[in-house]
Design an enzyme around this catalytic site. Structure first.
Site, PDB file in Angstrom:
ATOM      1  N   HIS A 130       0.822  -1.231   0.000  1.00 52.59           N
ATOM      2  CA  HIS A 130       0.000   0.000   0.000  1.00 52.59           C
ATOM      3  C   HIS A 130       0.849   1.271   0.000  1.00 52.59           C
ATOM      4  O   HIS A 130       0.310   2.367  -0.162  1.00 52.59           O
ATOM      5  CB  HIS A 130      -0.930   0.047   1.223  1.00 52.59           C
ATOM      6  CG  HIS A 130      -1.968  -1.030   1.224  1.00 52.59           C
ATOM      7  ND1 HIS A 130      -2.840  -1.237   0.178  1.00 52.59           N
ATOM      8  CD2 HIS A 130      -2.284  -1.980   2.159  1.00 52.59           C
ATOM      9  CE1 HIS A 130      -3.639  -2.268   0.463  1.00 52.59           C
ATOM     10  NE2 HIS A 130      -3.313  -2.740   1.652  1.00 52.59           N
ATOM     11  N   ASP A 167      -2.833 -10.641  -2.337  1.00 56.38           N
ATOM     12  CA  ASP A 167      -3.387 -10.130  -1.077  1.00 56.38           C
ATOM     13  C   ASP A 167      -4.867  -9.776  -1.295  1.00 56.38           C
ATOM     14  O   ASP A 167      -5.275  -9.440  -2.406  1.00 56.38           O
ATOM     15  CB  ASP A 167      -2.601  -8.876  -0.682  1.00 56.38           C
ATOM     16  CG  ASP A 167      -2.896  -8.397   0.729  1.00 56.38           C
ATOM     17  OD1 ASP A 167      -2.125  -8.735   1.643  1.00 56.38           O
ATOM     18  OD2 ASP A 167      -3.896  -7.674   0.918  1.00 56.38           O
ATOM     19  N   HIS A 169      -6.360  -7.219  -0.378  1.00 55.12           N
ATOM     20  CA  HIS A 169      -6.486  -5.786  -0.626  1.00 55.12           C
ATOM     21  C   HIS A 169      -5.708  -5.405  -1.895  1.00 55.12           C
ATOM     22  O   HIS A 169      -4.642  -5.963  -2.159  1.00 55.12           O
ATOM     23  CB  HIS A 169      -5.916  -4.992   0.558  1.00 55.12           C
ATOM     24  CG  HIS A 169      -6.552  -5.329   1.874  1.00 55.12           C
ATOM     25  ND1 HIS A 169      -5.989  -6.213   2.771  1.00 55.12           N
ATOM     26  CD2 HIS A 169      -7.725  -4.913   2.411  1.00 55.12           C
ATOM     27  CE1 HIS A 169      -6.794  -6.321   3.829  1.00 55.12           C
ATOM     28  NE2 HIS A 169      -7.853  -5.555   3.630  1.00 55.12           N
ATOM     29  N   ASP A 248      -4.423 -12.775   3.406  1.00 52.42           N
ATOM     30  CA  ASP A 248      -5.662 -12.341   4.058  1.00 52.42           C
ATOM     31  C   ASP A 248      -6.903 -12.604   3.211  1.00 52.42           C
ATOM     32  O   ASP A 248      -8.014 -12.256   3.619  1.00 52.42           O
ATOM     33  CB  ASP A 248      -5.576 -10.866   4.489  1.00 52.42           C
ATOM     34  CG  ASP A 248      -4.911  -9.979   3.451  1.00 52.42           C
ATOM     35  OD1 ASP A 248      -4.665 -10.459   2.321  1.00 52.42           O
ATOM     36  OD2 ASP A 248      -4.638  -8.805   3.771  1.00 52.42           O
TER      37      ASP A 248
HETATM   38 ZN   LIG Z   1      -4.082  -7.160   2.807  1.00 49.57          ZN
END
Ligand SMILES: [Zn+2]
Length: 311
Positions: A130, A167, A169, A248
């Protein structure tokens, strides 16, 4: 040749506060599982060196590196804690941990390119995907994978590298850094309408972003990887593959609502290893991103590392 394994002890000391899911116990769970399962014995353990300013500015602006370095070194020297965004905080050990996480990724890249290891896994935190060119966010400070990918291109002279991000996200930071850099192909899957609430419209033609609805199970995710990632990777012929290995999207992970299980992570890893074998002399560097259910994280890293070590 074997799998190089990095788990710098400094990464364990970065702590964002009681109850924060991105916690030191994640690394303990992974290392315990690797030991208990016997996988540890087959890995080539390495100490990491801290990333240099030159490494960091391969992916981040000089101004950002200078500002973050001031802020985190102040925490280190004065024993302070500081919040960089509502879910990203630094303690006195964060600076060192962030340097070692990025440094491990760079060093893993060199080991693999120099033929000292077939592939590598970096059990590091803080995670990186991120972190944008000029912003820390979403538990991330420096973009470990983007720095390593740029190191392979700009310092080691490769012409094409791929980044695969599974991931839950969207890896918005990696996208921010590499969108438009046609030497990099980024393929990713992520849960739609989840933090950081973007990625549906790719920022560059070198991005294969695949948002997936909540509650999608592994079989459908495998179909998506087969249909969207693999043809793009085959056509691109990367000389090295980097993996943003977040776990995740596991069925048991509360930070997302996807339904992957260990066998799916193993399958995805094997598919990426196939591409690497065909085009990249088997060269893969994988770095830990998310994964917050400790036992699911440890088992998933276990199957991922086993696949790498049997490659
Ligand atoms: Zn994540």
């Amino acid at each position: 040749m074997s799998t190089a394994y990095f788990s710098p002890p400094e990464c364990r000391r970065h702590d964002m506060g009681a109850g924060h899911p991105e916690c030191p116990a994640r690394l303990d769970a992974i290392n315990d599982w690797l030991l208990a399962s016997g996988l540890d014995a087959g890995l080539q353990r390495h100490d990491a060196r801290p990333a240099s300013l030159t490494d960091l500015t391969l992916a981040h602006t000089q101004a950002y590196v200078a500002e973050l370095s001031d802020q985190l070194q102040r925490c280190e020297q004065q024993g302070e804690h500081v919040a960089l965004d509502p879910d990203t905080a630094a303690n006195p050990h964060t600076w060192r941990a962030a340097l070692m996480a990025a440094g491990a990724a760079v060093q893993a890249t060199d080991l693999v390119l120099d033929g000292h290891a077939q592939n590598a896994f970096c059990a590091v935190r803080p995670p990186g995907h991120h972190a944008t060119r000029d912003q820390a966010m979403g538990f991330c400070f420096f973009n470990n994978v983007a720095i390593a990918a740029r190191h392979a291109l700009d310092v080691r002279g490769l012409k094409r590298v791929a980044i695969a991000d599974f991931d839950v996200h969207h890896g918005n930071g990696t996208e921010d850094i590499i969108a438009g850099d046609e030497r990099v192909l980024m393929v990713s899957i992520f849960q739609d309408e989840l933090y950081p609430y973007c990625g549906g419209v790719p920022k560059g033609t070198n991005m294969v972003n695949v948002p997936i609805p909540a509650y999608t199970r592994g079989a459908e995710v495998r179909d998506i990887v087969e249909a969207m990632w693999l043809p793009a990777l085959e056509a691109f012929k990367p000389e090295m593959i980097f993996i943003s290995a977040g776990f995740d999207a596991h069925r048991l992970d509360d930070l997302g609502q996807l339904g992957l299980v260990e066998a799916d992570y193993e399958w995805i890893t094997l598919k990426l290893l196939d591409v690497a074998r065909r085009h990249a002399k088997g060269r893969v560097v994988s770095c830990l991103e998310g994964g917050y259910n400790l036992s699911a994280l440890a088992r998933s890293v276990g199957v991922h590392v086993r696949a790498l070590s049997e490659a």
